[in-house]
Design a protein around this motif. Structure first.
Motif, PDB file in Angstrom:
ATOM      1  N   GLU A  22       0.884  -1.290   0.023  1.00  0.00           N
ATOM      2  CA  GLU A  22      -0.054   0.020   0.028  1.00  0.00           C
ATOM      3  C   GLU A  22       0.886   1.427  -0.052  1.00  0.00           C
ATOM      4  O   GLU A  22       0.647   2.338  -0.618  1.00  0.00           O
ATOM      5  CB  GLU A  22      -0.959   0.059   1.257  1.00  0.00           C
ATOM      6  CG  GLU A  22      -1.960   1.475   1.319  1.00  0.00           C
ATOM      7  CD  GLU A  22      -2.768   1.172   2.628  1.00  0.00           C
ATOM      8  OE1 GLU A  22      -3.506   2.089   2.549  1.00  0.00           O
ATOM      9  OE2 GLU A  22      -2.614   0.328   3.543  1.00  0.00           O
ATOM     10  N   GLN A  28       2.514   1.840  -3.519  1.00  0.00           N
ATOM     11  CA  GLN A  28       1.442   2.567  -4.155  1.00  0.00           C
ATOM     12  C   GLN A  28       1.258   3.942  -4.155  1.00  0.00           C
ATOM     13  O   GLN A  28       1.394   4.754  -5.181  1.00  0.00           O
ATOM     14  CB  GLN A  28       0.033   1.770  -4.031  1.00  0.00           C
ATOM     15  CG  GLN A  28       0.239   0.383  -4.679  1.00  0.00           C
ATOM     16  CD  GLN A  28      -1.271  -0.293  -4.260  1.00  0.00           C
ATOM     17  OE1 GLN A  28      -2.204   0.270  -3.789  1.00  0.00           O
ATOM     18  NE2 GLN A  28      -1.228  -1.612  -4.998  1.00  0.00           N
ATOM     19  N   ILE A  29       1.207   4.494  -3.045  1.00  0.00           N
ATOM     20  CA  ILE A  29       1.281   5.990  -2.498  1.00  0.00           C
ATOM     21  C   ILE A  29       2.597   6.437  -2.888  1.00  0.00           C
ATOM     22  O   ILE A  29       2.204   7.650  -3.500  1.00  0.00           O
ATOM     23  CB  ILE A  29       0.970   5.963  -1.051  1.00  0.00           C
ATOM     24  CG1 ILE A  29      -0.386   5.370  -0.591  1.00  0.00           C
ATOM     25  CG2 ILE A  29       1.108   7.503  -0.669  1.00  0.00           C
ATOM     26  CD1 ILE A  29      -0.520   5.562   0.845  1.00  0.00           C
ATOM     27  N   LYS A  73       2.858   7.025  -6.619  1.00  0.00           N
ATOM     28  CA  LYS A  73       1.896   8.174  -7.070  1.00  0.00           C
ATOM     29  C   LYS A  73       2.653   9.448  -6.920  1.00  0.00           C
ATOM     30  O   LYS A  73       2.406  10.074  -7.808  1.00  0.00           O
ATOM     31  CB  LYS A  73       0.733   8.008  -6.161  1.00  0.00           C
ATOM     32  CG  LYS A  73      -0.202   9.569  -6.392  1.00  0.00           C
ATOM     33  CD  LYS A  73      -0.845   9.650  -7.793  1.00  0.00           C
ATOM     34  CE  LYS A  73      -1.525  10.849  -7.743  1.00  0.00           C
ATOM     35  NZ  LYS A  73      -2.240  11.359  -8.877  1.00  0.00           N
ATOM     36  N   GLU A 133      -7.548  -1.509  -9.264  1.00  0.00           N
ATOM     37  CA  GLU A 133      -7.580  -1.057  -8.144  1.00  0.00           C
ATOM     38  C   GLU A 133      -6.990   0.352  -7.822  1.00  0.00           C
ATOM     39  O   GLU A 133      -7.716   1.028  -6.895  1.00  0.00           O
ATOM     40  CB  GLU A 133      -7.077  -2.115  -7.242  1.00  0.00           C
ATOM     41  CG  GLU A 133      -7.980  -3.465  -7.185  1.00  0.00           C
ATOM     42  CD  GLU A 133      -7.372  -4.431  -6.319  1.00  0.00           C
ATOM     43  OE1 GLU A 133      -6.285  -4.383  -5.707  1.00  0.00           O
ATOM     44  OE2 GLU A 133      -7.997  -5.623  -6.274  1.00  0.00           O
ATOM     45  N   CYS A 134      -5.925   0.439  -8.213  1.00  0.00           N
ATOM     46  CA  CYS A 134      -5.246   1.984  -8.017  1.00  0.00           C
ATOM     47  C   CYS A 134      -6.021   2.954  -8.786  1.00  0.00           C
ATOM     48  O   CYS A 134      -6.074   4.225  -8.310  1.00  0.00           O
ATOM     49  CB  CYS A 134      -3.850   1.586  -8.597  1.00  0.00           C
ATOM     50  SG  CYS A 134      -2.602   0.598  -7.857  1.00  0.00           S
ATOM     51  N   GLU A 135      -6.374   2.599  -9.984  1.00  0.00           N
ATOM     52  CA  GLU A 135      -7.423   3.671 -10.567  1.00  0.00           C
ATOM     53  C   GLU A 135      -8.502   4.088  -9.669  1.00  0.00           C
ATOM     54  O   GLU A 135      -8.889   5.321  -9.418  1.00  0.00           O
ATOM     55  CB  GLU A 135      -7.831   3.084 -11.915  1.00  0.00           C
ATOM     56  CG  GLU A 135      -8.861   4.085 -12.648  1.00  0.00           C
ATOM     57  CD  GLU A 135      -9.219   3.707 -13.993  1.00  0.00           C
ATOM     58  OE1 GLU A 135      -9.750   4.417 -14.689  1.00  0.00           O
ATOM     59  OE2 GLU A 135      -9.281   2.353 -13.987  1.00  0.00           O
ATOM     60  N   ALA A 136      -9.168   2.926  -8.931  1.00  0.00           N
ATOM     61  CA  ALA A 136     -10.317   3.177  -8.187  1.00  0.00           C
ATOM     62  C   ALA A 136      -9.680   3.998  -6.752  1.00  0.00           C
ATOM     63  O   ALA A 136     -10.638   4.896  -6.232  1.00  0.00           O
ATOM     64  CB  ALA A 136     -11.116   1.869  -7.814  1.00  0.00           C
ATOM     65  N   LYS A 137      -8.650   3.916  -6.382  1.00  0.00           N
ATOM     66  CA  LYS A 137      -8.133   4.472  -5.093  1.00  0.00           C
ATOM     67  C   LYS A 137      -7.593   5.862  -5.529  1.00  0.00           C
ATOM     68  O   LYS A 137      -7.506   6.881  -4.674  1.00  0.00           O
ATOM     69  CB  LYS A 137      -6.915   4.105  -4.560  1.00  0.00           C
ATOM     70  CG  LYS A 137      -7.476   2.433  -4.007  1.00  0.00           C
ATOM     71  CD  LYS A 137      -6.130   1.888  -3.437  1.00  0.00           C
ATOM     72  CE  LYS A 137      -6.337   0.286  -2.921  1.00  0.00           C
ATOM     73  NZ  LYS A 137      -5.251  -0.155  -2.526  1.00  0.00           N
ATOM     74  N   PHE A 139      -4.944   6.661  -7.557  1.00  0.00           N
ATOM     75  CA  PHE A 139      -3.560   6.978  -7.993  1.00  0.00           C
ATOM     76  C   PHE A 139      -3.233   7.055  -9.382  1.00  0.00           C
ATOM     77  O   PHE A 139      -2.285   7.584  -9.544  1.00  0.00           O
ATOM     78  CB  PHE A 139      -2.866   5.616  -7.348  1.00  0.00           C
ATOM     79  CG  PHE A 139      -2.987   5.283  -5.940  1.00  0.00           C
ATOM     80  CD1 PHE A 139      -3.153   6.426  -5.020  1.00  0.00           C
ATOM     81  CD2 PHE A 139      -2.957   3.896  -5.441  1.00  0.00           C
ATOM     82  CE1 PHE A 139      -3.047   6.156  -3.591  1.00  0.00           C
ATOM     83  CE2 PHE A 139      -2.985   3.869  -4.001  1.00  0.00           C
ATOM     84  CZ  PHE A 139      -3.158   4.984  -3.241  1.00  0.00           C
TER      85      PHE A 139
END
Length: 418
Positions: A117, A120-121, A124, A170-174, A176
């Motif tokens: 996690e 991913q941040i 970004k 999933e990253c698009e939904a978050k 990122f």
């Protein structure tokens, strides 16, 4: 078998052997391997990191007692107790005591549990600094930042582009990425040689949050295997011969955190030595304060030594068996003097070079020691993405263990911008 800590020994007739056993018991954690069969054995009377270099195979020690008497001193006896099975006078046997290093397990466990996690941040924040190329007519392109994000996430997950689609969505939904790039788009961009300088810059920028921590560095190169071969017809043997093609990553790392501060990817047959100067220049340009630099014999040259000293750093590169004390530069002569007359000091610093081997091992174990891509440009880019993912995971551990707060694309101290 018993250990040094629990062995109950009868009196030993040899006083040096007795003092060696006492030294092994009292300062076992201070013994350090240096290179080959050499060890740094702590002094029994002096506090701090002082000690003597012992080579068990050669049967030598740098202490005054051995130089005067020529017989096995207490430092050699102490090292024998720690590295070999020794039968004590009471019949008990001591075995090798393995060196252990402290680990902040609570911080390590938190970093491991949160790494994906956090990566991913951080990725970004890193990709936010990518400038979108201008476009004229035609269909709107996928944002370059989203493409790089998807390519790095694919390498981090060690899965194929198709199987990585779920993670990217999933990253698009978050939030990122603005758009989850398709796997064909990722393949097409990674195959472009134009992506090479951008990924090199991202690796360097991902190391920037550790500027204040790293001052000691090491450099080396490592190979990554490919799935492509070079083929030719051998007229001498009348058959086709082939050999697997390798590519090489030349990297400079900080020895405290094992962060990759600069990297260059080349073909597998490129020499290591000429890569030191550009790697050093990139590290210094990224505002790292290089206090010392360690490398193996492959990097020994007047140009490299002078380049290291020109940035205010101390070089620790061992000399070859045919090296002469009268080199072309003052840097060569100074290092030769240290290497010959103060070998224990030199080796203590040079041993930090082993951290670059640990870095390469970590990258290959975590993200693979081979590349899946078939085109040369894609293979180079894939290795750079492995180094980028390693740096991001290193930053996650530094967040928990060192308390840093990573920020990217900050102005450099000399006034320049990244």
């Amino acid at each position: 078998m018993t250990t040094l800590g629990s062995a109950q020994t009868a009196p030993i007739d040899n006083p040096r052997q007795a003092r060696g056993l006492a030294l092994a018991k009292s300062k076992a954690k201070a013994f350090r391997p240096i290179a080959g069969n050499s060890y740094l054995v702590p002094s029994a009377t002096t506090a701090g990191n002082s000690g003597y270099v012992v080579d068990l195979v050669a049967g030598t020690c740098t202490c005054p007692d051995f130089e005067t008497s020529g017989v096995a001193c207490k430092h050699q006896w102490a090292l024998r107790y720690l590295t070999q099975e020794q039968e004590l006078p009471d019949g008990s046997v001591v075995t090798e005591v393995r060196q252990t290093y402290s680990q902040n397990w609570p911080a390590y466990n938190r970093a491991q549990c949160e790494e994906k996690e956090r990566v991913q941040i951080l990725l970004k924040g890193l990709c936010d600094g990518i400038q979108q190329p201008s476009q004229g007519l035609g269909r709107p392109r996928t944002p370059l930042a989203d493409v790089v994000y998807g390519a790095a996430l694919k390498v981090y997950g060690t899965m194929s582009g198709r199987r990585s689609t779920t993670d990217l969505r999933e990253c698009e939904a978050k939030g990122f990425v603005d758009h989850a790039a398709s796997y064909n788009t990722l393949f097409r961009y990674v195959e472009s040689p134009a992506l090479l300088p951008l990924l090199t810059l991202l690796v360097e920028e991902s190391a920037a949050p550790l500027r204040a921590i790293e001052q000691h560095f090491a450099v080396d190169g490592t190979g990554f295997s490919t799935n492509t071969y070079s083929r030719w017809f051998d007229h001498k043997y009348g058959k086709e011969t082939r050999v697997k093609i390798w590519i090489k990553a030349h990297a400079m790392i900080g020895v405290k955190t094992n962060i990759v501060t600069a990297v260059r990817v080349t073909e597998g047959n490129v020499n290591d030595s000429p890569q030191l100067v550009p790697l050093l220049a990139s590290t210094v340009a990224n505002d790292f304060n290089v206090a010392e630099l360690s490398a193996d014999k492959a990097y020994l040259s007047n140009d490299n030594l002078m380049a290291i000293e020109s940035v205010g750093a101390a070089p620790y590169i061992p000399f070859k068996s045919n090296s002469q004390p009268t080199g072309e530069s003052e840097a060569w002569r100074r290092l030769y003097h240290l290497f010959e007359l103060h070998r224990e000091v030199f080796l203590e610093h040079y041993h930090r070079r082993s951290n670059v081997e640990s870095t390469f091992s970590a990258i290959k174990r975590k993200f693979g020691g081979s590349v899946r891509s078939k085109l040369p440009a894609a293979q180079f880019n894939e290795v750079l993405l492995k180094c980028l993912c390693h740096n991001l995971s290193t930053l996650v551990h530094s967040i928990h263990e060192l308390g840093i707060e990573p920020r990217f694309w900050l102005p450099r101290a000399n006034g320049g911008a990244r």
